[in-house]
Design a protein around this motif. Structure first.
Motif, PDB file in Angstrom:
ATOM      1  N   SER A  66      40.476  59.101  42.843  1.00  0.00           N
ATOM      2  CA  SER A  66      40.726  59.900  44.040  1.00  0.00           C
ATOM      3  C   SER A  66      42.165  60.405  44.058  1.00  0.00           C
ATOM      4  O   SER A  66      43.076  59.788  43.483  1.00  0.00           O
ATOM      5  CB  SER A  66      40.451  59.070  45.295  1.00  0.00           C
ATOM      6  OG  SER A  66      41.340  57.968  45.353  1.00  0.00           O
ATOM      7  N   ALA A  67      42.349  61.524  44.719  1.00  0.00           N
ATOM      8  CA  ALA A  67      43.672  62.139  44.767  1.00  0.00           C
ATOM      9  C   ALA A  67      44.694  61.233  45.436  1.00  0.00           C
ATOM     10  O   ALA A  67      45.876  61.249  45.083  1.00  0.00           O
ATOM     11  CB  ALA A  67      43.583  63.482  45.507  1.00  0.00           C
ATOM     12  N   SER A  68      44.247  60.423  46.385  1.00  0.00           N
ATOM     13  CA  SER A  68      45.183  59.541  47.087  1.00  0.00           C
ATOM     14  C   SER A  68      45.727  58.445  46.175  1.00  0.00           C
ATOM     15  O   SER A  68      46.778  57.858  46.471  1.00  0.00           O
ATOM     16  CB  SER A  68      44.491  58.908  48.302  1.00  0.00           C
ATOM     17  OG  SER A  68      43.356  58.164  47.892  1.00  0.00           O
TER      18      SER A  68
ATOM     19  N   LEU B  48      46.110  47.287  39.654  1.00  0.00           N
ATOM     20  CA  LEU B  48      46.034  48.366  40.634  1.00  0.00           C
ATOM     21  C   LEU B  48      44.578  48.633  40.982  1.00  0.00           C
ATOM     22  O   LEU B  48      43.730  48.758  40.083  1.00  0.00           O
ATOM     23  CB  LEU B  48      46.683  49.637  40.083  1.00  0.00           C
ATOM     24  CG  LEU B  48      46.550  50.908  40.925  1.00  0.00           C
ATOM     25  CD1 LEU B  48      47.336  50.775  42.232  1.00  0.00           C
ATOM     26  CD2 LEU B  48      47.014  52.130  40.140  1.00  0.00           C
ATOM     27  N   GLU B  49      44.279  48.722  42.267  1.00  0.00           N
ATOM     28  CA  GLU B  49      42.932  49.066  42.725  1.00  0.00           C
ATOM     29  C   GLU B  49      42.891  50.559  43.046  1.00  0.00           C
ATOM     30  O   GLU B  49      43.741  51.048  43.787  1.00  0.00           O
ATOM     31  CB  GLU B  49      42.544  48.259  43.963  1.00  0.00           C
ATOM     32  CG  GLU B  49      42.400  46.769  43.705  1.00  0.00           C
ATOM     33  CD  GLU B  49      41.916  46.014  44.933  1.00  0.00           C
ATOM     34  OE1 GLU B  49      41.583  46.687  45.943  1.00  0.00           O
ATOM     35  OE2 GLU B  49      41.861  44.781  44.883  1.00  0.00           O
ATOM     36  N   VAL B  50      41.901  51.259  42.482  1.00  0.00           N
ATOM     37  CA  VAL B  50      41.756  52.691  42.728  1.00  0.00           C
ATOM     38  C   VAL B  50      40.306  52.989  43.074  1.00  0.00           C
ATOM     39  O   VAL B  50      39.383  52.277  42.663  1.00  0.00           O
ATOM     40  CB  VAL B  50      42.190  53.540  41.509  1.00  0.00           C
ATOM     41  CG1 VAL B  50      43.652  53.323  41.195  1.00  0.00           C
ATOM     42  CG2 VAL B  50      41.331  53.217  40.284  1.00  0.00           C
ATOM     43  N   SER B  51      40.115  54.058  43.820  1.00  0.00           N
ATOM     44  CA  SER B  51      38.773  54.537  44.150  1.00  0.00           C
ATOM     45  C   SER B  51      38.398  55.652  43.185  1.00  0.00           C
ATOM     46  O   SER B  51      39.211  56.522  42.887  1.00  0.00           O
ATOM     47  CB  SER B  51      38.723  55.058  45.595  1.00  0.00           C
ATOM     48  OG  SER B  51      39.041  54.037  46.507  1.00  0.00           O
TER      49      SER B  51
ATOM     50  N   THR C 172      37.734  46.799  36.059  1.00  0.00           N
ATOM     51  CA  THR C 172      36.857  45.786  36.652  1.00  0.00           C
ATOM     52  C   THR C 172      36.221  46.357  37.909  1.00  0.00           C
ATOM     53  O   THR C 172      36.928  46.811  38.818  1.00  0.00           O
ATOM     54  CB  THR C 172      37.640  44.512  37.002  1.00  0.00           C
ATOM     55  OG1 THR C 172      38.297  44.025  35.817  1.00  0.00           O
ATOM     56  CG2 THR C 172      36.707  43.432  37.526  1.00  0.00           C
ATOM     57  N   ASP C 173      34.898  46.350  37.942  1.00  0.00           N
ATOM     58  CA  ASP C 173      34.178  46.899  39.089  1.00  0.00           C
ATOM     59  C   ASP C 173      34.397  45.999  40.313  1.00  0.00           C
ATOM     60  O   ASP C 173      34.047  44.818  40.310  1.00  0.00           O
ATOM     61  CB  ASP C 173      32.683  46.976  38.762  1.00  0.00           C
ATOM     62  CG  ASP C 173      31.868  47.586  39.894  1.00  0.00           C
ATOM     63  OD1 ASP C 173      32.473  48.084  40.862  1.00  0.00           O
ATOM     64  OD2 ASP C 173      30.627  47.571  39.802  1.00  0.00           O
ATOM     65  N   ILE C 174      35.001  46.550  41.353  1.00  0.00           N
ATOM     66  CA  ILE C 174      35.230  45.798  42.596  1.00  0.00           C
ATOM     67  C   ILE C 174      34.507  46.466  43.777  1.00  0.00           C
ATOM     68  O   ILE C 174      34.875  46.268  44.931  1.00  0.00           O
ATOM     69  CB  ILE C 174      36.735  45.685  42.902  1.00  0.00           C
ATOM     70  CG1 ILE C 174      37.373  47.078  43.020  1.00  0.00           C
ATOM     71  CG2 ILE C 174      37.445  44.851  41.853  1.00  0.00           C
ATOM     72  CD1 ILE C 174      38.807  47.031  43.534  1.00  0.00           C
ATOM     73  N   THR C 175      33.472  47.248  43.451  1.00  0.00           N
ATOM     74  CA  THR C 175      32.734  47.938  44.520  1.00  0.00           C
ATOM     75  C   THR C 175      32.120  46.939  45.488  1.00  0.00           C
ATOM     76  O   THR C 175      32.221  47.100  46.713  1.00  0.00           O
ATOM     77  CB  THR C 175      31.633  48.814  43.913  1.00  0.00           C
ATOM     78  OG1 THR C 175      32.219  49.746  42.996  1.00  0.00           O
ATOM     79  CG2 THR C 175      30.891  49.580  44.998  1.00  0.00           C
ATOM     80  N   ALA C 176      31.468  45.900  44.936  1.00  0.00           N
ATOM     81  CA  ALA C 176      30.849  44.892  45.804  1.00  0.00           C
ATOM     82  C   ALA C 176      31.896  44.191  46.662  1.00  0.00           C
ATOM     83  O   ALA C 176      31.670  43.908  47.847  1.00  0.00           O
ATOM     84  CB  ALA C 176      30.086  43.876  44.956  1.00  0.00           C
TER      85      ALA C 176
END
Length: 452
Positions: free
Chosen positions: A125-127, A148-151, A184-188
């Motif tokens: 995402s741009a943010s 770092l966590e990113v969307s 690493t998938d952190i969607t859940a």
């Protein structure tokens, strides 16, 4: 295998092939005119060539086994890399993808080959773009980067967010040129956090609602205690006073005075009985279980208006009643409670329009986003808005009992039943210009059980 071990095994293998003693190599000077010595020298050389040939074959077999083991290890490593539980990317200093495993391709919703030479920042995402640029620079400069966590953005995948961890890759000169990044998938985890946040907000809202409800109940209890201690005490005192006068030996009373005292005593006792009965009805309304279902208010109001019109006609007062009922919605509520609410409001309108030749009563509804707002409007005596706070109180009256009967319980009951439906009630009016009583019913059922 060492050269000596290889030589020994080659000698043994050649010995088995020739079934004889192998000739040992030796450095000899062979005379040119000695045919026998020359023959022995040639056989020795032949033996050495055979041994070397066997050694080469053994080395070739060992090399094949080594290559086969390396191929197996490479396939295992490649399978481990491609199907790791986390995504792997190799990025250059500009953030362009140089290599990606299958997990990363699934996370980014694109085949691994198609990912090559594409900017990884195009998938977030741009943010988060500026944070990722800082993460990449620090990874190359410091060797590792802070997670770092990113969307993810514009990704044809169920993965919505990933956590990045980076490690710099050095060239032969020790200069960082690339970095390996794990995804690493952190969607859940994000969804769980959002759900926890939603539940916390919901819990806070319910706590606030419960607190407000308890506060309202406390205020209601205080008002009720005041009504019991003040309004109910009045007829008790009257009954006591007239009873004392009737039985006092010092009281010079005539039969007419005794009859008057007796009449006043009966009236006080009747008033007290009515008030106690109203108090019981009010307290019982909080414990009564309501049966909520879909109710057509048009039918409810039609029955109420028909019954009220028959009552006015039966009184033979000569006045006329005009009902105007707008189209009403179907709501979720208790049939008997809604009938009581409209009966009280319509009856109240007819009572306070008794001095009008033509009583006009209008029932209407205004639909809003989350609730229906209903009103009953009349052209009666109205009331002063400065006294609106007393309208729905227990035993509260805005007009003299000589002019209008009642003990001030009906509107309090109406308020309680409206609150039991999750709604609210209020009124507007002007002296001699009529009054309008409003109450709301939520579109989404919100039944409330009031404990006492």
């Amino acid at each position: 295998m060492s050269e000596d071990e290889l030589r020994i095994q080659a000698e043994e293998q050649l010995s088995q092939q020739l079934s004889g003693e192998p000739l040992r190599s030796a450095v000899q000077v062979v005379p040119a005119n000695d045919p026998e010595a020359l023959s022995v020298h040639l056989r020795t050389q032949q033996h050495e060539l055979q041994v070397h040939q066997i050694e080469l074959e053994m080395q070739n077999q060992e090399l094949k086994r080594t290559n086969s083991a390396l191929a197996v290890a490479q396939r295992e490593f490649q399978d481990l890399f491609d199907n790791a539980p986390v995504g792997y990317l190799v990025l250059d200093a500009g953030g362009f993808i140089q290599r990606a495993n299958h997990t990363a391709s699934r996370q980014l919703g694109m085949p691994a080959r198609a990912l090559q030479s594409r900017r990884f920042s195009a998938f977030i995402s741009a943010s988060d773009a500026r944070s990722f640029a800082l993460f990449l620079r620090r990874t190359l400069e410091q060797g590792t980067g802070i997670p770092l966590e990113v969307s993810l953005s514009g990704v044809d995948s169920a993965v919505a967010a990933v956590q990045l961890e980076g490690q710099a890759l050095l060239d032969q000169g020790g200069v960082p040129t690339h970095c390996r990044v794990t995804l690493t998938d952190i969607t859940a985890q994000r969804l769980a956090q959002a759900e926890v946040l939603r539940l916390n907000v919901s819990l806070e809202a319910r706590v606030e609602e419960r607190t407000a409800r308890l506060s309202a109940l406390n205020e209601e209890m205080e008002a009720l205690m005041y009504a019991v201690s003040h309004d109910l005490l009045t007829p008790v005192r009257q009954a006591r006073d007239f009873g004392q006068r009737m039985t006092s030996p010092n009281e010079n009373t005539t039969p007419e005075t005794q009859s008057h005292y007796q009449e006043k005593l009966v009236q006080a006792m009747a008033q007290m009985e009515s008030m106690l009965q109203g108090l019981l009805e009010y307290c019982g309304s909080g414990q009564q279980r309501l049966r909520f279902q879909q109710i057509d208010l048009n039918r409810v109001v039609a029955q109420v208006c028909k019954a009220a019109e028959s009552q006015v006609t039966g009184q033979a007062t000569g006045r006329q009643v005009r009902f105007h009922v707008d189209p009403l919605p179907t709501v979720y509520g208790d049939s008997l409670a809604l009938q009581l609410i409209f009966s009280t409001l319509v009856g109240n309108a007819l009572k306070f329009t008794r001095n009008e030749e033509t009583a006009k009563v209008r029932v209407s509804c205004r639909e809003e986003a989350e609730e229906f707002v209903l009103c009953v409007e009349d052209n009666g005596v109205g009331f002063n808005m400065r006294q609106k706070g007393r309208l729905f109180g227990m035993f509260q009256r805005l007009h003299s009992s000589r002019d209008f009967e009642g003990i001030g319980v009906e509107l309090a009951l109406t308020k309680r039943f409206v609150q039991r439906h999750g709604g609210r009630v209020w009124a507007t009016g002007k002296p001699n210009e009529g009054a309008t009583f409003w109450f709301s019913l939520p579109r989404v059922p919100q039944p409330v059980y009031l404990e006492r």
